[in-house]
Motif scaffolding. Structure first.
Motif, PDB file in Angstrom:
ATOM      1  N   ALA A 155       0.842  -1.204   0.000  1.00 46.85           N
ATOM      2  CA  ALA A 155       0.000   0.000   0.000  1.00 46.85           C
ATOM      3  C   ALA A 155       0.876   1.253   0.000  1.00 46.85           C
ATOM      4  O   ALA A 155       0.570   2.244  -0.685  1.00 46.85           O
ATOM      5  CB  ALA A 155      -0.931  -0.009   1.210  1.00 46.85           C
ATOM      6  N   LEU A 156       1.967   1.211   0.743  1.00 48.39           N
ATOM      7  CA  LEU A 156       2.902   2.335   0.756  1.00 48.39           C
ATOM      8  C   LEU A 156       3.493   2.555  -0.629  1.00 48.39           C
ATOM      9  O   LEU A 156       3.535   3.695  -1.128  1.00 48.39           O
ATOM     10  CB  LEU A 156       4.017   2.061   1.779  1.00 48.39           C
ATOM     11  CG  LEU A 156       5.164   3.076   1.828  1.00 48.39           C
ATOM     12  CD1 LEU A 156       4.649   4.460   2.233  1.00 48.39           C
ATOM     13  CD2 LEU A 156       6.249   2.608   2.793  1.00 48.39           C
ATOM     14  N   PHE A 157       3.934   1.488  -1.270  1.00 44.72           N
ATOM     15  CA  PHE A 157       4.542   1.611  -2.602  1.00 44.72           C
ATOM     16  C   PHE A 157       3.493   1.992  -3.662  1.00 44.72           C
ATOM     17  O   PHE A 157       3.761   2.788  -4.558  1.00 44.72           O
ATOM     18  CB  PHE A 157       5.208   0.295  -3.009  1.00 44.72           C
ATOM     19  CG  PHE A 157       6.330  -0.134  -2.106  1.00 44.72           C
ATOM     20  CD1 PHE A 157       7.201   0.797  -1.562  1.00 44.72           C
ATOM     21  CD2 PHE A 157       6.517  -1.478  -1.783  1.00 44.72           C
ATOM     22  CE1 PHE A 157       8.239   0.412  -0.724  1.00 44.72           C
ATOM     23  CE2 PHE A 157       7.556  -1.877  -0.954  1.00 44.72           C
ATOM     24  CZ  PHE A 157       8.415  -0.928  -0.420  1.00 44.72           C
ATOM     25  N   ALA A 158       2.304   1.411  -3.568  1.00 44.88           N
ATOM     26  CA  ALA A 158       1.287   1.631  -4.589  1.00 44.88           C
ATOM     27  C   ALA A 158       0.805   3.075  -4.623  1.00 44.88           C
ATOM     28  O   ALA A 158       0.506   3.615  -5.696  1.00 44.88           O
ATOM     29  CB  ALA A 158       0.098   0.697  -4.357  1.00 44.88           C
ATOM     30  N   PHE A 159       0.738   3.717  -3.446  1.00 41.27           N
ATOM     31  CA  PHE A 159       0.163   5.060  -3.377  1.00 41.27           C
ATOM     32  C   PHE A 159       1.191   6.152  -3.089  1.00 41.27           C
ATOM     33  O   PHE A 159       0.815   7.299  -2.879  1.00 41.27           O
ATOM     34  CB  PHE A 159      -0.945   5.094  -2.324  1.00 41.27           C
ATOM     35  CG  PHE A 159      -2.120   4.235  -2.680  1.00 41.27           C
ATOM     36  CD1 PHE A 159      -3.058   4.674  -3.603  1.00 41.27           C
ATOM     37  CD2 PHE A 159      -2.274   2.972  -2.127  1.00 41.27           C
ATOM     38  CE1 PHE A 159      -4.139   3.872  -3.955  1.00 41.27           C
ATOM     39  CE2 PHE A 159      -3.348   2.161  -2.468  1.00 41.27           C
ATOM     40  CZ  PHE A 159      -4.279   2.607  -3.393  1.00 41.27           C
ATOM     41  N   HIS A 160       2.461   5.798  -3.081  1.00 41.77           N
ATOM     42  CA  HIS A 160       3.473   6.830  -2.835  1.00 41.77           C
ATOM     43  C   HIS A 160       3.567   7.740  -4.060  1.00 41.77           C
ATOM     44  O   HIS A 160       3.765   7.271  -5.181  1.00 41.77           O
ATOM     45  CB  HIS A 160       4.833   6.200  -2.551  1.00 41.77           C
ATOM     46  CG  HIS A 160       5.763   7.145  -1.847  1.00 41.77           C
ATOM     47  ND1 HIS A 160       6.300   8.268  -2.447  1.00 41.77           N
ATOM     48  CD2 HIS A 160       6.226   7.160  -0.568  1.00 41.77           C
ATOM     49  CE1 HIS A 160       7.065   8.907  -1.597  1.00 41.77           C
ATOM     50  NE2 HIS A 160       7.029   8.265  -0.446  1.00 41.77           N
ATOM     51  N   PRO A 161       3.417   9.057  -3.862  1.00 39.78           N
ATOM     52  CA  PRO A 161       3.415   9.986  -5.008  1.00 39.78           C
ATOM     53  C   PRO A 161       4.669   9.916  -5.868  1.00 39.78           C
ATOM     54  O   PRO A 161       4.602  10.125  -7.081  1.00 39.78           O
ATOM     55  CB  PRO A 161       3.279  11.361  -4.345  1.00 39.78           C
ATOM     56  CG  PRO A 161       2.630  11.087  -3.031  1.00 39.78           C
ATOM     57  CD  PRO A 161       3.154   9.751  -2.591  1.00 39.78           C
ATOM     58  N   ALA A 162       5.820   9.625  -5.248  1.00 39.74           N
ATOM     59  CA  ALA A 162       7.060   9.569  -6.030  1.00 39.74           C
ATOM     60  C   ALA A 162       6.981   8.506  -7.109  1.00 39.74           C
ATOM     61  O   ALA A 162       7.422   8.716  -8.244  1.00 39.74           O
ATOM     62  CB  ALA A 162       8.259   9.303  -5.110  1.00 39.74           C
ATOM     63  N   LEU A 163       6.404   7.353  -6.780  1.00 40.01           N
ATOM     64  CA  LEU A 163       6.299   6.269  -7.746  1.00 40.01           C
ATOM     65  C   LEU A 163       5.155   6.503  -8.726  1.00 40.01           C
ATOM     66  O   LEU A 163       5.203   6.028  -9.862  1.00 40.01           O
ATOM     67  CB  LEU A 163       6.124   4.935  -7.018  1.00 40.01           C
ATOM     68  CG  LEU A 163       7.277   4.539  -6.080  1.00 40.01           C
ATOM     69  CD1 LEU A 163       7.019   3.156  -5.476  1.00 40.01           C
ATOM     70  CD2 LEU A 163       8.607   4.558  -6.796  1.00 40.01           C
ATOM     71  N   VAL A 164       4.120   7.224  -8.291  1.00 31.64           N
ATOM     72  CA  VAL A 164       3.041   7.590  -9.216  1.00 31.64           C
ATOM     73  C   VAL A 164       3.562   8.569 -10.256  1.00 31.64           C
ATOM     74  O   VAL A 164       3.300   8.433 -11.458  1.00 31.64           O
ATOM     75  CB  VAL A 164       1.851   8.199  -8.443  1.00 31.64           C
ATOM     76  CG1 VAL A 164       0.781   8.693  -9.421  1.00 31.64           C
ATOM     77  CG2 VAL A 164       1.245   7.172  -7.490  1.00 31.64           C
ATOM     78  N   LEU A 165       4.321   9.570  -9.820  1.00 36.36           N
ATOM     79  CA  LEU A 165       4.888  10.549 -10.746  1.00 36.36           C
ATOM     80  C   LEU A 165       5.796   9.883 -11.773  1.00 36.36           C
ATOM     81  O   LEU A 165       5.848  10.292 -12.932  1.00 36.36           O
ATOM     82  CB  LEU A 165       5.666  11.615  -9.976  1.00 36.36           C
ATOM     83  CG  LEU A 165       4.831  12.668  -9.228  1.00 36.36           C
ATOM     84  CD1 LEU A 165       5.710  13.461  -8.268  1.00 36.36           C
ATOM     85  CD2 LEU A 165       4.141  13.604 -10.210  1.00 36.36           C
ATOM     86  N   LEU A 166       6.501   8.844 -11.354  1.00 39.03           N
ATOM     87  CA  LEU A 166       7.404   8.141 -12.274  1.00 39.03           C
ATOM     88  C   LEU A 166       6.654   7.514 -13.445  1.00 39.03           C
ATOM     89  O   LEU A 166       7.215   7.373 -14.537  1.00 39.03           O
ATOM     90  CB  LEU A 166       8.163   7.037 -11.530  1.00 39.03           C
ATOM     91  CG  LEU A 166       9.493   7.385 -10.873  1.00 39.03           C
ATOM     92  CD1 LEU A 166      10.143   6.122 -10.343  1.00 39.03           C
ATOM     93  CD2 LEU A 166      10.429   8.097 -11.828  1.00 39.03           C
ATOM     94  N   SER A 332       9.772  14.201  -2.689  1.00 38.90           N
ATOM     95  CA  SER A 332       9.309  12.810  -2.683  1.00 38.90           C
ATOM     96  C   SER A 332       7.802  12.726  -2.861  1.00 38.90           C
ATOM     97  O   SER A 332       7.288  11.725  -3.381  1.00 38.90           O
ATOM     98  CB  SER A 332       9.719  12.111  -1.386  1.00 38.90           C
ATOM     99  OG  SER A 332       9.027  12.654  -0.281  1.00 38.90           O
ATOM    100  N   VAL A 333       7.065  13.762  -2.440  1.00 36.65           N
ATOM    101  CA  VAL A 333       5.606  13.706  -2.558  1.00 36.65           C
ATOM    102  C   VAL A 333       5.040  14.721  -3.550  1.00 36.65           C
ATOM    103  O   VAL A 333       3.911  14.571  -4.016  1.00 36.65           O
ATOM    104  CB  VAL A 333       4.929  13.895  -1.176  1.00 36.65           C
ATOM    105  CG1 VAL A 333       5.299  12.765  -0.244  1.00 36.65           C
ATOM    106  CG2 VAL A 333       5.282  15.248  -0.560  1.00 36.65           C
ATOM    107  N   LEU A 334       5.816  15.753  -3.877  1.00 44.25           N
ATOM    108  CA  LEU A 334       5.308  16.801  -4.766  1.00 44.25           C
ATOM    109  C   LEU A 334       6.169  17.022  -5.996  1.00 44.25           C
ATOM    110  O   LEU A 334       5.800  17.813  -6.868  1.00 44.25           O
ATOM    111  CB  LEU A 334       5.195  18.135  -4.002  1.00 44.25           C
ATOM    112  CG  LEU A 334       4.243  18.153  -2.799  1.00 44.25           C
ATOM    113  CD1 LEU A 334       4.380  19.467  -2.047  1.00 44.25           C
ATOM    114  CD2 LEU A 334       2.810  17.933  -3.231  1.00 44.25           C
ATOM    115  N   LEU A 353       0.213  16.487   3.073  1.00 45.98           N
ATOM    116  CA  LEU A 353       0.856  15.349   2.418  1.00 45.98           C
ATOM    117  C   LEU A 353       2.342  15.293   2.767  1.00 45.98           C
ATOM    118  O   LEU A 353       2.900  14.216   3.024  1.00 45.98           O
ATOM    119  CB  LEU A 353       0.671  15.450   0.903  1.00 45.98           C
ATOM    120  CG  LEU A 353       1.203  14.299   0.036  1.00 45.98           C
ATOM    121  CD1 LEU A 353       0.542  12.982   0.416  1.00 45.98           C
ATOM    122  CD2 LEU A 353       0.963  14.588  -1.439  1.00 45.98           C
ATOM    123  N   MET A 354       2.971  16.459   2.798  1.00 46.17           N
ATOM    124  CA  MET A 354       4.381  16.519   3.196  1.00 46.17           C
ATOM    125  C   MET A 354       4.588  16.031   4.619  1.00 46.17           C
ATOM    126  O   MET A 354       5.511  15.252   4.905  1.00 46.17           O
ATOM    127  CB  MET A 354       4.898  17.955   3.079  1.00 46.17           C
ATOM    128  CG  MET A 354       5.512  18.319   1.755  1.00 46.17           C
ATOM    129  SD  MET A 354       6.307  19.942   1.849  1.00 46.17           S
ATOM    130  CE  MET A 354       7.557  19.658   3.090  1.00 46.17           C
TER     131      MET A 354
END
Length: 468
Positions: A155-166, A332-334, A353-354
């Protein structure tokens, strides 16, 4: 009350186990849908880094940036025949850009609208982002973690903004992270059961990673530490010239024969033809607005100016861009998203979020130090895997700090340079949450992660739909 028959009990246990594993896959699917939403509603120019421009209708023009690099390969079908340092971002190895060019060629067979062909580039990082989630799941399941812990980490990996932005990033960061994680996965497998086949896979992903981005070469150090450990164990058990040591030497030879040519040909080519050093990096001038060299080392690497940080939080601004820790949490989040034109509710969401990201990062870091350092709990982890995680984290962070010090610009402190460090502290957090018995602490951990995931989804909606 009659006891349940053993056969029926076994079937029920298998069913429960299958259901718990399915829950992790559902989280994986939810993360995939979030990435698909982000890619569908973001263009190749939204929240990108160093991309330049692409214009297939403009002809064979050589401009700068990752998109221009992709266009050059698409149109010329060969490596640039000029000094790669003379054009912005052309100094990068070509694997990602080549894959994008091949994909565009394929799409152009069916679609003649050049704008659609250009936008289709995002298909490459999107697929890579799904593979990243899959490899993370494979890595997490390599350790003695219960399914509830696996679900938490996924859940942490799936919804982490850094990985979504990638997932929509058209530069080479996403593919580079995929190969880095594959290095971790195959190094864990090889450390537990050294074999010629496994070390060949490890050499292949390391070499391809170095063909994607220079920073993947950092993985050679933790991999080398695992190699050295296994070699010393073999020498201790069978002697210096024992059969097992000779077998290991052959494996190391295969590793070098595969990884060195794959990983180094581009850099050797540039050195021989254009006298470009192996470690050449593009430098911004000191008059850049991002320059941080005029700020004290204490404020850059320890803590920001306290009053400035308080004023920023009071006014819902994201500042203190000269401080590495603030930059790690913010980017990491923005990412490097400019919030100047958004309203107060969105700024409040960004700050929240930060803060949630910072809390999770701090909890993960403390857990990593506790699990991998202070208590050295290798009883749940084989020594090569423990060594890989510790060396991987330290090498990445030391390299990051050296880079940020040597090139004092805000962009040098971006979290995208150390995204592999999401994995190692997260494993530490997983072990800590699994071993403690306090139900309230578990609920709190899930509550924080749940709020973080909701804020991440909302922020993705803000980015994609232009709300606020």
């Amino acid at each position: 009350m009659r006891a349940m028959p053993a056969k029926r009990r076994g079937v029920q246990m298998r069913r429960i186990k299958e259901n718990t594993k399915a829950a992790a896959l559902l989280i994986f699917a939810a993360g995939g849908m979030l990435r698909l939403f982000y890619v569908c509603f973001s263009t190749i120019y939204d929240r990108q880094y160093d991309i330049g421009l692409i214009d297939l209708d403009a002809g064979h023009t050589v401009t700068g940036g990752h998109l221009a690099y992709i266009q050059y390969l698409y149109e010329n079908w060969r490596m640039p025949d000029f000094d790669p340092t003379s054009v912005y971002q052309f100094h990068h190895p070509p694997l990602h850009h080549f894959l994008c060019a091949v994909w565009m060629k394929f799409v152009s067979l069916f679609i003649k609208n050049t704008a659609v062909v250009e936008e289709s580039i995002q298909a490459i990082p999107f697929v890579c982002s799904l593979l990243i989630l899959w490899v993370l799941l494979r890595i997490v399941r390599q350790f003695d973690l219960q399914e509830r812990t696996v679900r938490y980490l996924m859940a942490l990996f799936a919804f982490h903004p850094a990985l979504v932005l990638l997932s929509g990033s058209v530069n080479n960061d996403c593919l580079a992270l995929l190969f880095t994680l594959l290095c971790v996965f195959y190094a864990i497998e090889w450390g537990r059961a050294p074999s010629m086949g496994c070390i060949a896979k490890l050499a292949l992903v390391l070499g391809l990673g170095m063909m994607t981005k220079q920073s993947v070469a950092e993985m050679a150090f933790p991999i080398g530490a695992v190699f050295l450990y296994v070699l010393l164990v073999r020498i201790r058990e069978g002697g210096l010239w024992g059969k097992s040591v000779k077998d290991l030497a052959r494996q190391f030879g295969i590793f070098g024969l595969i990884s060195v040519p794959l990983g180094m040909w581009f850099y050797v080519r540039n050195l021989l033809r254009y006298q470009v050093s192996f470690l050449w990096v593009y430098e911004l001038p000191e008059d850049s607005w991002q320059y941080t060299g005029n700020v004290s080392v204490v404020n850059r690497f320890l803590w920001p100016i306290p009053q400035e940080m308080v004023d920023n939080l009071k006014n819902f601004r994201i500042g203190c861009g000269y401080n590495v820790w603030m930059q790690i949490i913010r980017t990491s989040v923005l990412g490097e998203w400019d919030m100047a034109g958004v309203g107060k509710p969105v700024k409040l969401l960004a700050v929240f979020l930060m803060l949630l990201g910072g809390i999770l990062a701090l909890a993960a870091l403390v857990s990593f130090v506790w699990t991998f350092g202070i208590t050295v709990r290798v009883k749940r982890m084989d020594p090569p895997s423990w060594l890989l995680c510790v060396a991987g984290y330290l090498v990445t962070m030391i390299g990051y700090f050296i880079f940020a010090y040597k090139f004092p610009q805000q962009c040098s402190m971006h979290f995208r340079y150390i995204e592999i460090t999401l994995l190692f502290p997260a494993l530490g957090l997983g072990f800590v949450l699994q071993e403690q018995k306090n139900r309230w602490l578990n609920w709190t951990a899930w509550g924080i992660l749940g709020c973080f995931g909701v804020c991440s989804v909302l922020m993705t909606g803000v980015w994609c739909l232009g709300v606020g």
